[in-house]
Design a protein around this motif. Structure first.
Motif, mmCIF file in Angstrom:
data_model
loop_
_atom_site.group_PDB
_atom_site.id
_atom_site.type_symbol
_atom_site.label_atom_id
_atom_site.label_comp_id
_atom_site.label_asym_id
_atom_site.label_seq_id
_atom_site.Cartn_x
_atom_site.Cartn_y
_atom_site.Cartn_z
ATOM 1 N N GLU A 63 0.865 -1.200 0.000
ATOM 2 C CA GLU A 63 0.000 0.000 0.000
ATOM 3 C C GLU A 63 0.894 1.240 0.000
ATOM 4 N N GLN A 64 0.323 2.364 -0.374
ATOM 5 C CA GLN A 64 1.086 3.622 -0.432
ATOM 6 C C GLN A 64 1.790 3.874 0.891
ATOM 7 N N HIS A 65 3.093 4.142 0.831
ATOM 8 C CA HIS A 65 3.908 4.479 1.993
ATOM 9 C C HIS A 65 4.106 3.324 2.971
ATOM 10 N N TYR A 67 10.364 10.213 6.594
ATOM 11 C CA TYR A 67 9.676 10.777 7.767
ATOM 12 C C TYR A 67 8.690 11.792 7.167
ATOM 13 N N HIS A 68 7.425 11.402 7.022
ATOM 14 C CA HIS A 68 6.451 12.211 6.266
ATOM 15 C C HIS A 68 5.951 13.407 7.110
ATOM 16 N N THR A 69 6.799 14.373 7.292
ATOM 17 C CA THR A 69 6.617 15.451 8.275
ATOM 18 C C THR A 69 5.660 16.540 7.797
ATOM 19 N N ALA A 111 4.242 0.473 8.078
ATOM 20 C CA ALA A 111 4.727 0.821 9.440
ATOM 21 C C ALA A 111 3.820 1.853 10.106
ATOM 22 N N ARG A 112 3.267 2.776 9.346
ATOM 23 C CA ARG A 112 2.442 3.847 9.935
ATOM 24 C C ARG A 112 1.030 3.379 10.287
ATOM 25 N N ASN A 113 0.702 2.145 9.873
ATOM 26 C CA ASN A 113 -0.633 1.597 10.197
ATOM 27 C C ASN A 113 -0.538 0.443 11.189
ATOM 28 N N VAL A 126 2.166 20.979 -5.102
ATOM 29 C CA VAL A 126 3.565 20.577 -5.276
ATOM 30 C C VAL A 126 3.726 19.175 -4.714
ATOM 31 N N ASP A 127 4.416 18.305 -5.502
ATOM 32 C CA ASP A 127 4.659 16.946 -5.007
ATOM 33 C C ASP A 127 5.979 16.483 -5.631
ATOM 34 N N LYS A 128 7.091 16.842 -5.003
ATOM 35 C CA LYS A 128 8.406 16.649 -5.620
ATOM 36 C C LYS A 128 9.349 15.894 -4.688
HETATM 37 O O1 TA6 Z 1 4.540 12.814 0.298
HETATM 38 C C1 TA6 Z 1 3.788 13.119 -0.824
HETATM 39 C C2 TA6 Z 1 2.785 12.014 -1.110
HETATM 40 O O2 TA6 Z 1 3.421 10.897 -1.661
HETATM 41 C C3 TA6 Z 1 1.712 12.584 -2.030
HETATM 42 O O3 TA6 Z 1 1.768 11.994 -3.314
HETATM 43 C C4 TA6 Z 1 0.392 12.282 -1.295
HETATM 44 O O4 TA6 Z 1 -0.122 11.030 -1.697
HETATM 45 C C5 TA6 Z 1 0.883 12.279 0.155
HETATM 46 O O5 TA6 Z 1 2.133 11.585 0.094
HETATM 47 C C6 TA6 Z 1 -0.080 11.709 1.173
HETATM 48 O O6 TA6 Z 1 -0.167 10.325 1.021
HETATM 49 P P1 TA6 Z 1 -1.176 9.521 2.011
HETATM 50 O O7 TA6 Z 1 -1.043 8.083 1.621
HETATM 51 O O8 TA6 Z 1 -0.729 9.785 3.424
HETATM 52 O O9 TA6 Z 1 -2.544 10.117 1.763
#
Ligand code: TA6
Length: 335
Positions: free
Chosen positions: A106-108, A189-191, A111-113, A234-236
């Protein structure tokens, strides 16, 4: 009259109103004074809290970081759900074993879930904890997760509130596979930083760098030569960045300084209005008051052989805005 300033570091374990367990790190600084008057002795103690950080065991997620004025420095969406399996929308979610949605997970990553545990016998960390307020958390392989990601690992996270109020996250990830296999992962670290007005925010330290633009199929571009400002989504993923990045909140006259080790890249994200409306756990107008700047390792995944350990550190401090990244005064940065 005598007075003294005492420092007290507190680590409190509690259950939040939403039912999730959390740890609160506090650094209390109090001054006590005694006045001897006639034969009576009067004493009073004024205690004011200098800094605070809260961490949920769910996702080992820092959810709050407050300065000595009680101001919240991290963004938390008013629509965050605080319910498994959804990640908490704000604070500092941990993206592991995958940043983004390119892999099979899954996205990311997961660990955060997951519900982490308090690490009862943490290994000695490089940072001397001294009298700092800190907590050690651990996440180990579960049967469930090994179906998703067929590896064994130990992920230790130490969150520290430094004497100057800086917030440090130290991750140590070890490959504990017993079948001799290496594994590879990406990390962030998705700060979520709290800012007064995104249109008055500037980021310094990423100029002239290459980046992957998630809004253009991760195509590679080169950033222009001056500080980055914001007027749309912005998503870079900036590649091979310096170890120090400055985020200037002009309205608030506050600069966040992000320092990182072991994490060569940095992700910058603001969903802006359209994307914000499309995210269920994100308030329509909340994009105006947040900016994600994330210490990350995305371009070149990390590979560990069995027994090997990776370390990645992110440190945040908030200083008066008269400094920018190029001229940061080290004495001030922790002020
Ligand atoms: O960090 C940027 C990103 O990858 C964006 O593309 C957006 O999806 C954001 O993370 C949030 O992702 P999430 O899965 O927490 O909704």
């Amino acid at each position: 009259m005598s007075s003294g300033v005492s420092e007290k570091v507190l680590v409190e374990y509690c259950k939040a109103p939403n039912g999730l367990e959390k740890v609160v790190l506090k650094e209390l600084r109090g001054s006590s004074a005694e006045m001897l008057q006639l034969k009576k002795k009067y004493s009073y103690t004024v205690v004011y809290m200098t800094m605070l950080a809260s961490i949920y065991l769910y996702g080992a997620q820092v959810s709050s970081w407050k300065n000595e004025h009680g101001e919240e420095l991290l963004f938390m969406s008013s629509k965050a759900t605080f319910k498994s399996p959804k990640a908490i929308r704000g604070g500092i979610p941990i993206c592991f074993p995958q940043f983004g949605n390119l892999g099979s997970l899954e996205q990311h990553g997961f660990a955060r879930n997951r519900f982490w545990s308090i690490d009862q016998d943490p290994p000695p960390h490089p940072t001397n904890s001294g009298n700092k307020a800190c907590i050690d958390l651990i996440l180990k392989t579960s049967e469930e997760d090994s179906k998703l990601w067929p590896h064994r690992y130990e992920f230790r996270l130490r969150v520290t509130l430094g004497p100057g109020g800086d917030l440090m996250l130290n991750s140590r990830i070890r490959n504990t596979n017993t079948d001799g296999r290496s594994f590879t992962f990406t990390f962030a670290y998705h700060t979520y930083l709290a800012v007064t007005d995104i249109s008055e925010v500037r980021v310094e330290g990423l100029e002239t760098l290459d980046y992957l633009d998630n809004l253009k199929d991760r195509e590679r571009f080169t950033e222009q030569g001056d500080a980055i400002t914001f007027e749309s989504e912005v998503d870079k993923v900036y590649l091979g960045t310096p170890t120090k990045i400055a985020i200037l909140d002009h309205e608030r006259k506050r600069t966040f300084v992000l320092r990182k080790d072991g994490l060569p890249d940095a992700v910058v994200w603001n969903p802006w209005d359209k994307k914000a409306k499309a995210i269920p756990d994100f308030g329509d107008d909340e994009y105006k008051h947040m900016l994600c700047v994330q210490a990350a390792c995305v371009e070149t995944p990390i590979t560990l052989k069995p027994g090997e350990e990776w370390r990645g550190r992110q440190e945040l401090s908030a200083v008066p805005s008269s400094y920018c990244s190029g001229k940061l005064d080290p004495d001030q940065v922790n002020g």
